[in-house]
Design a protein around this motif. Structure first.
Motif, PDB file in Angstrom:
ATOM      1  N   GLY A 177      -6.466  22.844  20.401  1.00 40.17           N
ATOM      2  CA  GLY A 177      -5.664  23.594  19.446  1.00 40.17           C
ATOM      3  C   GLY A 177      -5.204  22.770  18.268  1.00 40.17           C
ATOM      4  O   GLY A 177      -4.025  22.842  17.892  1.00 40.17           O
ATOM      5  N   SER A 178      -6.100  22.017  17.668  1.00 44.96           N
ATOM      6  CA  SER A 178      -5.744  21.156  16.539  1.00 44.96           C
ATOM      7  C   SER A 178      -6.001  21.807  15.181  1.00 44.96           C
ATOM      8  O   SER A 178      -5.818  21.176  14.152  1.00 44.96           O
ATOM      9  N   GLY A 179      -6.460  23.052  15.179  1.00 42.37           N
ATOM     10  CA  GLY A 179      -6.804  23.713  13.928  1.00 42.37           C
ATOM     11  C   GLY A 179      -5.596  24.123  13.109  1.00 42.37           C
ATOM     12  O   GLY A 179      -4.470  24.182  13.639  1.00 42.37           O
ATOM     13  N   PRO A 180      -5.850  24.400  11.807  1.00 40.83           N
ATOM     14  CA  PRO A 180      -7.150  24.272  11.146  1.00 40.83           C
ATOM     15  C   PRO A 180      -7.506  22.811  10.911  1.00 40.83           C
ATOM     16  O   PRO A 180      -6.675  22.012  10.500  1.00 40.83           O
ATOM     17  N   CYS A 181      -8.735  22.481  11.216  1.00 35.00           N
ATOM     18  CA  CYS A 181      -9.173  21.087  11.137  1.00 35.00           C
ATOM     19  C   CYS A 181     -10.689  21.075  11.076  1.00 35.00           C
ATOM     20  O   CYS A 181     -11.342  22.111  11.185  1.00 35.00           O
ATOM     21  N   THR A 182     -11.258  19.914  10.909  1.00 32.46           N
ATOM     22  CA  THR A 182     -12.707  19.763  10.962  1.00 32.46           C
ATOM     23  C   THR A 182     -13.044  18.640  11.928  1.00 32.46           C
ATOM     24  O   THR A 182     -12.341  17.638  12.015  1.00 32.46           O
ATOM     25  N   ASP A 183     -14.109  18.864  12.703  1.00 29.92           N
ATOM     26  CA  ASP A 183     -14.616  17.834  13.614  1.00 29.92           C
ATOM     27  C   ASP A 183     -13.511  17.289  14.510  1.00 29.92           C
ATOM     28  O   ASP A 183     -13.265  16.073  14.560  1.00 29.92           O
ATOM     29  N   CYS A 184     -12.843  18.186  15.232  1.00 30.56           N
ATOM     30  CA  CYS A 184     -11.675  17.783  16.019  1.00 30.56           C
ATOM     31  C   CYS A 184     -11.699  18.345  17.432  1.00 30.56           C
ATOM     32  O   CYS A 184     -10.644  18.575  18.030  1.00 30.56           O
ATOM     33  N   VAL A 185     -12.886  18.582  17.990  1.00 30.26           N
ATOM     34  CA  VAL A 185     -12.994  19.116  19.341  1.00 30.26           C
ATOM     35  C   VAL A 185     -12.458  18.098  20.336  1.00 30.26           C
ATOM     36  O   VAL A 185     -12.756  16.899  20.256  1.00 30.26           O
ATOM     37  N   ALA A 186     -11.671  18.575  21.283  1.00 33.85           N
ATOM     38  CA  ALA A 186     -11.022  17.708  22.265  1.00 33.85           C
ATOM     39  C   ALA A 186     -12.005  17.263  23.348  1.00 33.85           C
ATOM     40  O   ALA A 186     -13.078  17.846  23.531  1.00 33.85           O
ATOM     41  N   TYR A 187     -11.606  16.237  24.066  1.00 35.90           N
ATOM     42  CA  TYR A 187     -12.372  15.759  25.223  1.00 35.90           C
ATOM     43  C   TYR A 187     -11.725  16.297  26.495  1.00 35.90           C
ATOM     44  O   TYR A 187     -10.514  16.413  26.562  1.00 35.90           O
ATOM     45  N   PRO A 188     -12.542  16.673  27.477  1.00 39.96           N
ATOM     46  CA  PRO A 188     -13.979  16.433  27.630  1.00 39.96           C
ATOM     47  C   PRO A 188     -14.899  17.479  26.998  1.00 39.96           C
ATOM     48  O   PRO A 188     -16.114  17.368  27.123  1.00 39.96           O
ATOM     49  N   ALA A 189     -14.346  18.513  26.339  1.00 39.34           N
ATOM     50  CA  ALA A 189     -15.221  19.532  25.751  1.00 39.34           C
ATOM     51  C   ALA A 189     -16.197  18.935  24.746  1.00 39.34           C
ATOM     52  O   ALA A 189     -17.305  19.451  24.559  1.00 39.34           O
ATOM     53  N   ALA A 190     -15.813  17.844  24.095  1.00 40.92           N
ATOM     54  CA  ALA A 190     -16.674  17.234  23.079  1.00 40.92           C
ATOM     55  C   ALA A 190     -17.912  16.553  23.674  1.00 40.92           C
ATOM     56  O   ALA A 190     -18.856  16.247  22.936  1.00 40.92           O
ATOM     57  N   TYR A 191     -17.919  16.315  24.976  1.00 41.89           N
ATOM     58  CA  TYR A 191     -19.097  15.699  25.583  1.00 41.89           C
ATOM     59  C   TYR A 191     -20.233  16.720  25.657  1.00 41.89           C
ATOM     60  O   TYR A 191     -20.000  17.907  25.912  1.00 41.89           O
ATOM     61  N   PRO A 192     -21.469  16.280  25.467  1.00 41.42           N
ATOM     62  CA  PRO A 192     -22.592  17.225  25.472  1.00 41.42           C
ATOM     63  C   PRO A 192     -22.808  17.914  26.810  1.00 41.42           C
ATOM     64  O   PRO A 192     -23.440  18.978  26.861  1.00 41.42           O
ATOM     65  N   GLU A 193     -22.300  17.341  27.880  1.00 42.63           N
ATOM     66  CA  GLU A 193     -22.460  17.963  29.196  1.00 42.63           C
ATOM     67  C   GLU A 193     -21.555  19.183  29.385  1.00 42.63           C
ATOM     68  O   GLU A 193     -21.743  19.956  30.327  1.00 42.63           O
ATOM     69  N   VAL A 194     -20.574  19.342  28.506  1.00 41.19           N
ATOM     70  CA  VAL A 194     -19.568  20.392  28.667  1.00 41.19           C
ATOM     71  C   VAL A 194     -19.762  21.466  27.608  1.00 41.19           C
ATOM     72  O   VAL A 194     -19.994  21.169  26.437  1.00 41.19           O
ATOM     73  N   VAL A 195     -19.666  22.730  28.012  1.00 44.19           N
ATOM     74  CA  VAL A 195     -19.706  23.848  27.072  1.00 44.19           C
ATOM     75  C   VAL A 195     -18.360  23.908  26.353  1.00 44.19           C
ATOM     76  O   VAL A 195     -17.341  24.243  26.951  1.00 44.19           O
ATOM     77  N   ALA A 196     -18.338  23.586  25.074  1.00 42.00           N
ATOM     78  CA  ALA A 196     -17.099  23.582  24.293  1.00 42.00           C
ATOM     79  C   ALA A 196     -16.838  24.982  23.751  1.00 42.00           C
ATOM     80  O   ALA A 196     -17.701  25.567  23.086  1.00 42.00           O
ATOM     81  N   VAL A 197     -15.639  25.507  24.009  1.00 42.21           N
ATOM     82  CA  VAL A 197     -15.317  26.890  23.660  1.00 42.21           C
ATOM     83  C   VAL A 197     -14.180  26.935  22.640  1.00 42.21           C
ATOM     84  O   VAL A 197     -13.104  26.377  22.872  1.00 42.21           O
ATOM     85  N   SER A 198     -14.440  27.619  21.528  1.00 38.05           N
ATOM     86  CA  SER A 198     -13.406  27.867  20.527  1.00 38.05           C
ATOM     87  C   SER A 198     -12.781  29.233  20.779  1.00 38.05           C
ATOM     88  O   SER A 198     -13.287  30.032  21.573  1.00 38.05           O
ATOM     89  N   ALA A 199     -11.682  29.507  20.092  1.00 38.17           N
ATOM     90  CA  ALA A 199     -10.936  30.750  20.310  1.00 38.17           C
ATOM     91  C   ALA A 199     -11.033  31.667  19.106  1.00 38.17           C
ATOM     92  O   ALA A 199     -10.912  31.231  17.954  1.00 38.17           O
ATOM     93  N   THR A 200     -11.234  32.956  19.386  1.00 43.54           N
ATOM     94  CA  THR A 200     -11.237  33.969  18.335  1.00 43.54           C
ATOM     95  C   THR A 200     -10.009  34.863  18.470  1.00 43.54           C
ATOM     96  O   THR A 200      -9.351  34.903  19.516  1.00 43.54           O
ATOM     97  N   ASN A 201      -9.727  35.612  17.395  1.00 47.10           N
ATOM     98  CA  ASN A 201      -8.618  36.561  17.423  1.00 47.10           C
ATOM     99  C   ASN A 201      -9.156  37.987  17.548  1.00 47.10           C
ATOM    100  O   ASN A 201     -10.365  38.202  17.706  1.00 47.10           O
ATOM    101  N   ALA A 202      -8.264  38.960  17.457  1.00 47.61           N
ATOM    102  CA  ALA A 202      -8.651  40.350  17.658  1.00 47.61           C
ATOM    103  C   ALA A 202      -9.600  40.864  16.590  1.00 47.61           C
ATOM    104  O   ALA A 202     -10.276  41.882  16.784  1.00 47.61           O
ATOM    105  N   ASN A 203      -9.668  40.178  15.463  1.00 42.74           N
ATOM    106  CA  ASN A 203     -10.559  40.564  14.374  1.00 42.74           C
ATOM    107  C   ASN A 203     -11.884  39.823  14.411  1.00 42.74           C
ATOM    108  O   ASN A 203     -12.649  39.854  13.437  1.00 42.74           O
ATOM    109  N   ASP A 204     -12.166  39.148  15.529  1.00 42.81           N
ATOM    110  CA  ASP A 204     -13.392  38.370  15.691  1.00 42.81           C
ATOM    111  C   ASP A 204     -13.525  37.274  14.639  1.00 42.81           C
ATOM    112  O   ASP A 204     -14.632  36.906  14.234  1.00 42.81           O
ATOM    113  N   GLN A 205     -12.388  36.748  14.221  1.00 44.24           N
ATOM    114  CA  GLN A 205     -12.350  35.575  13.355  1.00 44.24           C
ATOM    115  C   GLN A 205     -11.880  34.385  14.184  1.00 44.24           C
ATOM    116  O   GLN A 205     -11.263  34.538  15.240  1.00 44.24           O
TER     117      GLN A 205
END
Length: 248
Positions: free
Chosen positions: A125-153
């Motif tokens: 939850g570091s947004g708005p930001c760029t290139d800031c995915v947390a660990y361990p999600a940032a590792y290629p072995e892990v499916v990194a998931v971002s969050a959308t709102n009710a408007n699909d943004q």
């Protein structure tokens, strides 16, 4: 997650690398509340008044790696990830993260992936930001998931970066609250739970972890966002398991 919540009838085995400290029905009981909230999104039963989980028939195993304040060490998190692999469980939901990596955690996610676990991690939850995915999600072995709102943004708080693989709903999500009632929360932790529930449904069809990961990517809905925001797109559990939503 708790061992005695009526909304979570399918809680299975548990393990604590950080013991529960207050009002505990087991060492791995949830004395913070976050695990309960996330667990209900994944697998709350159909009779739960707050929500029905994405995979209500899935068995939920609690691996407690954070204390009652939501704090912990990478070594305990790594031990929990390895424990999931050693038990032969299908999906490891990792609704937590840190801003830097760790060699012990990296080794653990590699071990789990090589032993058949599909790891799904919160982008952070570091947004708005760029290139800031947390660990361990940032590792290629892990499916990194971002969050959308009710408007699909992309939710304003969601971290983004080239590691993002999937997006899922993470804003104003109703689930089981810390006091046993219903509550609404926002965060990539809850988006991750949606993706983990879909992953559980896919792996229940006999997919391997790598096959399920590919299936989730290939059936995701393109929201028209940039790849560092949505990855392959919005998780679509119905499409992933081959259900025609038009029949609903």
């Amino acid at each position: 997650m708790p061992c005695d919540d009526p909304c979570l009838p399918n809680v299975g085995a548990g393990e604590a690398f950080v013991d529960c400290s207050t009002n505990c029905c087991a060492p791995w009981d949830d004395d913070n509340g976050h695990g309960t909230q996330v667990g209900a999104i994944i697998g709350a039963g159909e009779n739960c008044s707050c929500t029905t989980g994405i995979a209500p028939d899935a068995t939920l195993h609690a691996v407690k790696v954070l204390d009652d304040r939501g704090s912990g060490s990478y070594s305990d998190i790594a031990a929990g990830v390895e424990y999931v692999a050693d038990r032969g469980w299908d999906v490891g939901n990792i609704s937590l993260g840190g801003s830097s990596g760790s060699s012990v955690l990296k080794d653990a996610v590699e071990y789990a992936t090589n032993n058949g676990v599909l790891l799904v991690g919160a982008a952070g939850g570091s947004g708005p930001c760029t290139d800031c995915v947390a660990y361990p999600a940032a590792y290629p072995e892990v499916v990194a998931v971002s969050a959308t709102n009710a408007n699909d943004q992309l939710a304003s708080f969601s971290s983004r970066g080239p590691e993002i693989e999937l997006a899922a709903p993470g804003s104003d999500i109703t689930t089981v609250g810390s006091d046993g009632g219903c509550a609404t929360f926002s965060g990539t932790s809850y988006a991750t739970a949606h993706a983990s529930g879909a992953a559980a449904l896919v792996m229940a069809q006999g997919y391997t972890n790598s096959g399920a990961r590919t299936r989730l990517r290939n059936t995701a809905e393109d929201l028209g966002l940039s790849s560092d925001q949505q990855g392959h797109g919005l998780v679509d559990a119905a499409a992933a398991v081959g259900v025609d939503s038009s029949d609903d």
